[in-house]
Enzyme design. Structure first.
Site, PDB file in Angstrom:
ATOM      1  N   GLY A  40      12.294 -14.460 -61.525  1.00 52.48           N
ATOM      2  CA  GLY A  40      11.899 -15.467 -62.502  1.00 52.48           C
ATOM      3  C   GLY A  40      12.973 -16.516 -62.655  1.00 52.48           C
ATOM      4  N   GLY A  43      16.549 -14.715 -63.437  1.00 50.46           N
ATOM      5  CA  GLY A  43      17.108 -13.678 -62.594  1.00 50.46           C
ATOM      6  C   GLY A  43      16.069 -12.957 -61.769  1.00 50.46           C
ATOM      7  N   VAL A  45      14.471  -9.027 -60.671  1.00 55.77           N
ATOM      8  CA  VAL A  45      14.300  -7.663 -61.167  1.00 55.77           C
ATOM      9  C   VAL A  45      14.104  -6.727 -59.978  1.00 55.77           C
ATOM     10  CG1 VAL A  45      12.885  -6.111 -62.559  1.00 55.77           C
ATOM     11  CG2 VAL A  45      13.345  -8.427 -63.357  1.00 55.77           C
ATOM     12  N   LYS A  61      17.707  -6.034 -64.035  1.00 64.86           N
ATOM     13  CA  LYS A  61      17.597  -7.486 -63.981  1.00 64.86           C
ATOM     14  C   LYS A  61      18.990  -8.070 -63.757  1.00 64.86           C
ATOM     15  CE  LYS A  61      15.880 -11.559 -66.422  1.00 64.86           C
ATOM     16  NZ  LYS A  61      15.132 -12.056 -67.591  1.00 64.86           N
ATOM     17  N   ASP A 164       7.451 -16.921 -76.507  1.00 63.35           N
ATOM     18  CA  ASP A 164       6.762 -16.932 -75.216  1.00 63.35           C
ATOM     19  C   ASP A 164       5.746 -15.787 -75.128  1.00 63.35           C
ATOM     20  OD1 ASP A 164       6.186 -18.109 -72.818  1.00 63.35           O
ATOM     21  OD2 ASP A 164       7.775 -17.115 -71.696  1.00 63.35           O
TER      22      ASP A 164
END
Length: 543
Positions: A40, A43, A45, A61, A164
């Site tokens: 993303g 970072g 995962v 992550k 979010d």
């Protein structure tokens, strides 16, 4: 424990595997990186194994190297700190287990690995049934409630706005013991309400356009929990209708702003004629989607209460012998609710008509929202200090076909069983006061435990909040329902004596259960949290 992906991670299924230097590496001589499972904005995962725990699957992550600057490091540190605290308070928020830095000094953190699907994947197939919607939505609200109640920052409670909320950030995890558990993911752009700075339109916009509140898109600096409530409204609409409430010609910022600020939300039936929902539920959706902040529910508690009413209406025609339905009759309260009521408790004084002695009694605290059950206990100051950070337990004992009496036990656990403190109280369910307290416990799902020191009884010294399980809440309701079938010939004193006998027999079992809970609290987690708190504050103080 199990973990899955955060908000910005796109599915890697069907994509060509890419070369990654971290795969095959050991981090901190403990975590073996197995595979890249998502990436993303902040970072990547990875699926990994915890070799210190027999290869238990975990997710890690790692901050993107290209973003390893001071601003992004601070945001990453914020994400770790918020996630670690909230994950300990609520099982409906993904849990952060540890953190560290790689050999090349890149920050990372370890999360539980989740098996299941996110809500976006589920909604691609079809909308949710009303029963499924209520079950999932209750758990989403409980997770948000925990965040909005806040975490400790610099000695103060700071509410957290997620900013979010969207289908990708709601994960339906499979649990062998509890079935499906909803987890809220990705607090990467969450905001402390105590912070004065905020994102403006002159800064880079952070958020998901289809789910942003109008005030979020306008760049208002003081977003509050009602911004999350708007996003939740969009999400709930999509869960029921299978479609977004607003239709746009493009995915641009301006087009979505026009939709959120000026388009009136349609009804679910207008978007999907095959879906019909209760009028009360439609009202909840419309209030959450109100354009003006002041016209929305002011907190998640209001939504939980309204959803509970919908749930009760929906379940009224379903046989009560269905265990799954019974468990869903009330949203399970897993975290201390309403900081406001806790603050009100601290202002309470010991009643003048009660002796200054080691006793305990229940009391309904009347707040602006609803009555909150509380239990007032007077103890020596030394005992209060001793039990504050210990495990606390709650049990309810009753006898069928007897006088309607409930023994309410609050247990203050000590590793030396003989030193544990027992706070028993008999609730007479033929008495209106006892009925109101039992009903309030079942509906609210928690109670505040108020401590008063014998040495200084003028004011409440400390407050702890104890949550009830779904089974305990259902037991309270069953006891209230059985009131009309009780044995009128049985004296209340006789029932009390029988309950006391059961209580003495069960003491050892209760203590063993609390001992098991205490054992699961890992001291290492507390240690790294304390250490990380220092690092986090230093990062926040950087210019």
């Amino acid at each position: 424990m199990i973990f899955m992906l955060e908000n910005k991670i796109e599915s890697m299924v069907g994509q060509k595997a890419e070369v990654d230097d971290y795969i095959g590496q050991f981090l901190n001589n403990r975590y073996l990186i197995k595979d890249l499972i998502g990436k993303g904005g902040m970072g990547r995962v990875y699926l990994a194994e915890d070799t210190a725990k027999d290869g238990m699957p975990i997710a890690i992550k790692i901050l993107s190297l290209s973003l390893a600057n001071q601003q992004m490091s601070q945001r990453f540190a914020r994400e770790i700190y918020i996630g670690a605290q909230l994950g300990r308070k609520s099982k409906h928020i993904v849990r952060i287990l540890s953190y560290g830095v790689t050999e090349d000094k890149t920050p990372f953190y370890v999360m539980e690995y989740l098996k299941g699907k996110n809500l976006k994947q589920i909604l691609k197939i079809q909308p949710l049934t009303l029963s499924k919607f209520l079950k999932i939505c209750n758990q989403i609200c409980l997770g948000l409630q925990c965040a909005h109640e806040g975490i400790s920052l610099k000695g103060e409670i700071s509410p957290i706005v997620h900013r979010d909320i969207k289908p990708e950030n709601i994960f339906i995890a499979e649990d062998s013991k509890e079935g499906e558990i909803v987890k809220i993911l990705d607090f990467g752009i969450a905001k402390f309400l105590t912070e004065r700075s905020g994102m403006t339109l002159t800064d880079s916009f952070i958020g998901s356009l289809p789910y942003c509140s109008p005030e979020h898109m306008e760049g208002r600096k003081l977003l509050d929990v009602r911004s999350d409530i708007y996003s939740l409204g969009v999400l709930m609409f999509e869960m029921l209708a299978g479609k977004h409430p607003f239709q746009t010609k493009s995915n641009s910022f301006g087009t979505w702003y026009q939709a959120h600020r000026f388009q009136m939300p349609p009804t679910v039936e207008q978007v999907n004629p095959q879906v019909k929902i209760p009028q009360l539920l439609e009202k909840i959706l419309m209030s959450c989607l109100a354009k003006e902040v002041s016209e929305r529910p002011q907190n998640i508690n209001q939504i939980l209460e309204d959803l509970q009413k919908v749930n009760i209406q929906f379940n009224s025609s379903i046989p009560s012998n269905n265990d799954d339905i019974s468990k869903d009759s009330f949203p399970v309260q897993l975290v201390p609710a309403t900081l406001l009521s806790e603050k009100e408790c601290l202002q309470k004084k010991w009643p003048k008509n009660k002796p200054i002695a080691p006793i305990g009694f229940p009391h309904l605290l009347h707040t602006t929202q609803r009555p909150i059950p509380t239990f007032w206990a007077m103890l020596p100051k030394q005992d209060i200090t001793k039990f504050l950070d210990n495990i606390h337990g709650t049990e309810f004992l009753s006898k069928t076909n007897m006088y309607p009496m409930l023994l309410w036990l609050t247990v203050l656990y000590d590793t030396q069983p003989s030193m544990s403190k027992w706070l028993p109280y008999f609730l007479d369910l033929k008495d209106s006061k006892g009925q109101n307290i039992a009903r309030s416990l079942a509906e609210v799902g928690y109670y505040h435990l108020l401590f008063f020191a014998i040495e200084d009884p003028t004011r409440c010294s400390h407050v702890k909040t104890l949550s009830l399980t779904a089974k305990q809440r259902q037991k309270l309701i069953d006891c209230l329902d059985m009131n009309q079938y009780s044995n009128e010939s049985m004296l209340s004193s006789q029932t009390k004596n029988l309950l006391r006998t059961d209580y003495e027999k069960l003491k050892l079992d209760i203590l063993q259960k609390l001992a098991a809970e205490k054992k699961t609290e890992t001291e290492s987690l507390k240690n790294w949290m304390d250490k990380f708190f220092e690092v986090f504050l230093k990062l926040l103080s950087c210019p």
